[in-house]
Write an enzyme that holds these catalytic residues in place. Structure first.
Site, mmCIF file in Angstrom:
data_model
loop_
_atom_site.group_PDB
_atom_site.id
_atom_site.type_symbol
_atom_site.label_atom_id
_atom_site.label_comp_id
_atom_site.label_asym_id
_atom_site.label_seq_id
_atom_site.Cartn_x
_atom_site.Cartn_y
_atom_site.Cartn_z
ATOM 1 N N ASP A 17 0.859 -1.190 0.000
ATOM 2 C CA ASP A 17 0.000 0.000 0.000
ATOM 3 C C ASP A 17 0.893 1.236 0.000
ATOM 4 O O ASP A 17 1.033 1.928 1.006
ATOM 5 C CB ASP A 17 -0.905 -0.027 1.232
ATOM 6 C CG ASP A 17 -2.044 0.967 1.145
ATOM 7 O OD1 ASP A 17 -2.349 1.425 0.027
ATOM 8 O OD2 ASP A 17 -2.642 1.291 2.193
ATOM 9 N N GLU A 96 -6.182 5.235 -9.004
ATOM 10 C CA GLU A 96 -7.477 5.760 -8.559
ATOM 11 C C GLU A 96 -8.013 6.878 -9.443
ATOM 12 O O GLU A 96 -7.290 7.783 -9.856
ATOM 13 C CB GLU A 96 -7.341 6.285 -7.118
ATOM 14 C CG GLU A 96 -8.657 6.611 -6.464
ATOM 15 C CD GLU A 96 -8.663 6.316 -4.983
ATOM 16 O OE1 GLU A 96 -9.658 6.649 -4.333
ATOM 17 O OE2 GLU A 96 -7.681 5.747 -4.475
ATOM 18 N N LYS A 132 -9.292 2.153 -9.480
ATOM 19 C CA LYS A 132 -9.878 2.340 -8.144
ATOM 20 C C LYS A 132 -10.970 3.388 -8.187
ATOM 21 O O LYS A 132 -10.795 4.482 -8.724
ATOM 22 C CB LYS A 132 -8.806 2.780 -7.139
ATOM 23 C CG LYS A 132 -7.977 1.650 -6.575
ATOM 24 C CD LYS A 132 -6.978 2.156 -5.549
ATOM 25 C CE LYS A 132 -7.583 2.234 -4.176
ATOM 26 N NZ LYS A 132 -6.560 2.572 -3.153
ATOM 27 N N THR A 156 -12.929 0.995 -3.441
ATOM 28 C CA THR A 156 -12.267 1.364 -2.192
ATOM 29 C C THR A 156 -13.207 2.149 -1.279
ATOM 30 O O THR A 156 -14.360 2.410 -1.617
ATOM 31 C CB THR A 156 -10.994 2.162 -2.505
ATOM 32 O OG1 THR A 156 -10.247 2.359 -1.305
ATOM 33 C CG2 THR A 156 -11.316 3.510 -3.132
ATOM 34 N N PHE A 178 -12.113 -1.434 4.551
ATOM 35 C CA PHE A 178 -11.158 -0.816 5.459
ATOM 36 C C PHE A 178 -11.298 -1.373 6.873
ATOM 37 O O PHE A 178 -12.383 -1.730 7.311
ATOM 38 C CB PHE A 178 -11.350 0.696 5.475
ATOM 39 C CG PHE A 178 -10.729 1.392 4.284
ATOM 40 C CD1 PHE A 178 -10.605 0.759 3.067
ATOM 41 C CD2 PHE A 178 -10.261 2.686 4.394
ATOM 42 C CE1 PHE A 178 -10.038 1.384 1.971
ATOM 43 C CE2 PHE A 178 -9.683 3.339 3.313
ATOM 44 C CZ PHE A 178 -9.575 2.688 2.096
#
Length: 322
Positions: A17, A96, A132, A156, A178
């Site tokens: 990440d 993203e 994303k 996400t 998450f």
């Protein structure tokens, strides 16, 4: 004894990440994920200065539409960074779509197509890229359309079961539920309560999503994200994928112990339920105060870092015409 990191690889695919190339090369993950915050941090570090200069040269701003030049520079920069990352991993990179498009299905689709086109022009096939998108209703619908075109997606900012379920029903390739940000919310609202890692609300949320997907035989990949400590990661060993920051990868690599799979396919299968309607999705998300607050906060946070990146690019672009 093998480190926790090496043992964890037996049960889950590990994903870095970060946009930090040195960390990626050191920990040898299968994939890597980026977001506006990580892109900003990587650019500020100077690690991509040569690539940034090349992007600014390509854009060739000469005093015309600055906003358009900034937008193009951002898109080209994140693709150049993704291409650099792909040179150090065997798998895929997540790139993203701008967070400010989170509630615009059509604009998200257009942006995703453009990013994929830039990758393909750079010699990167679309099967090495995940687009994303925030798991809003509009983001999920955009992902559904993109998946049908062969553009696979990573949804996400997932904080609730209903977001995850809607993604699976839409045929999304991968979701990033998450963990740490959920814990943050519960700690803020229950400051006197303490949680063991395997009892944290975020860990339980991911475990619940994983089991639901297995029981209903959804093909969507579950990738736990946003970890605050090693305990959370180990409590989700066995999850399809885990995306982990360099600091926690380092801790796992330097720690001995025993890792056991915590998430397993129980072998019990149920029929697929009726697909959620838009009103059902919005109502169930609305009823989850934590998820509603954290989703909005996450989008605002990514947008804030995007604005910082754009301001940096604007300054550099304007400097090119002075």
């Amino acid at each position: 004894m093998p480190s926790l990191l090496e043992q964890l690889r037996q049960y889950s695919t590990l994903v870095a990440d970060t946009g930090d190339l040195d960390a990626i090369r050191r920990f040898v993950p299968q994939d890597a994920t980026t977001n506006p915050s990580l892109i900003l941090k990587a650019v500020q570090s100077g690690q991509y200065e040569a690539q940034l200069r090349d992007v600014l040269t390509t854009v060739r701003y000469s005093g015309g539409n600055l906003d358009q030049a900034i937008d193009e520079a951002c898109d080209r920069l994140i693709v150049v960074m993704g291409t650099q990352i792909l040179g150090s991993i065997p798998g895929r990179v997540s790139t993203e779509v701008n967070a400010r498009l989170s509630f615009d299905r059509d604009a998200s689709i257009d942006k995703a197509r453009y990013l994929v086109r830039l990758y393909e022009e750079a010699g990167i096939s679309r099967d090495r890229v995940l687009i994303k998108l925030a798991a809003t209703w509009e983001g999920i619908r955009a992902a559904q359309a993109l998946e049908r075109e062969g553009i696979q997606c990573n949804l996400t900012l997932i904080f609730s079961f209903v977001q995850a379920r809607a993604c699976a029903e839409a045929g999304v390739y991968l979701i990033s539920p998450f963990v740490g940000r959920i814990l943050d919310w519960y700690k803020k609202n229950n400051p006197s309560k303490s949680y063991q890692a395997d009892e944290e609300p975020g860990v339980l949320s991911v475990a619940n999503i994983y089991q639901y997907f297995r029981r209903h035989q959804y093909s969507t990949v579950v990738m736990g994200a946003s970890f605050r400590n090693v305990g959370e990661i180990l409590a989700l060993a066995g999850c399809d994928r885990l995306t982990i920051s360099p600091a926690l990868l380092e801790e796992l690599a330097n720690t001995e112990g025993t890792v056991e799979s915590q998430l397993k396919d129980c072998g019990e299968y149920l029929s697929v339920p009726e697909v959620l309607s838009e009103s059902q999705f919005r109502w169930q998300l609305n009823e989850d105060a934590m998820a509603t607050e954290k989703l909005a906060e996450g989008i605002r946070g990514f947008e804030g870092d995007q604005l910082q990146l754009e301001a940096m690019l604007a300054e550099r672009l304007e400097g090119c015409v002075k």
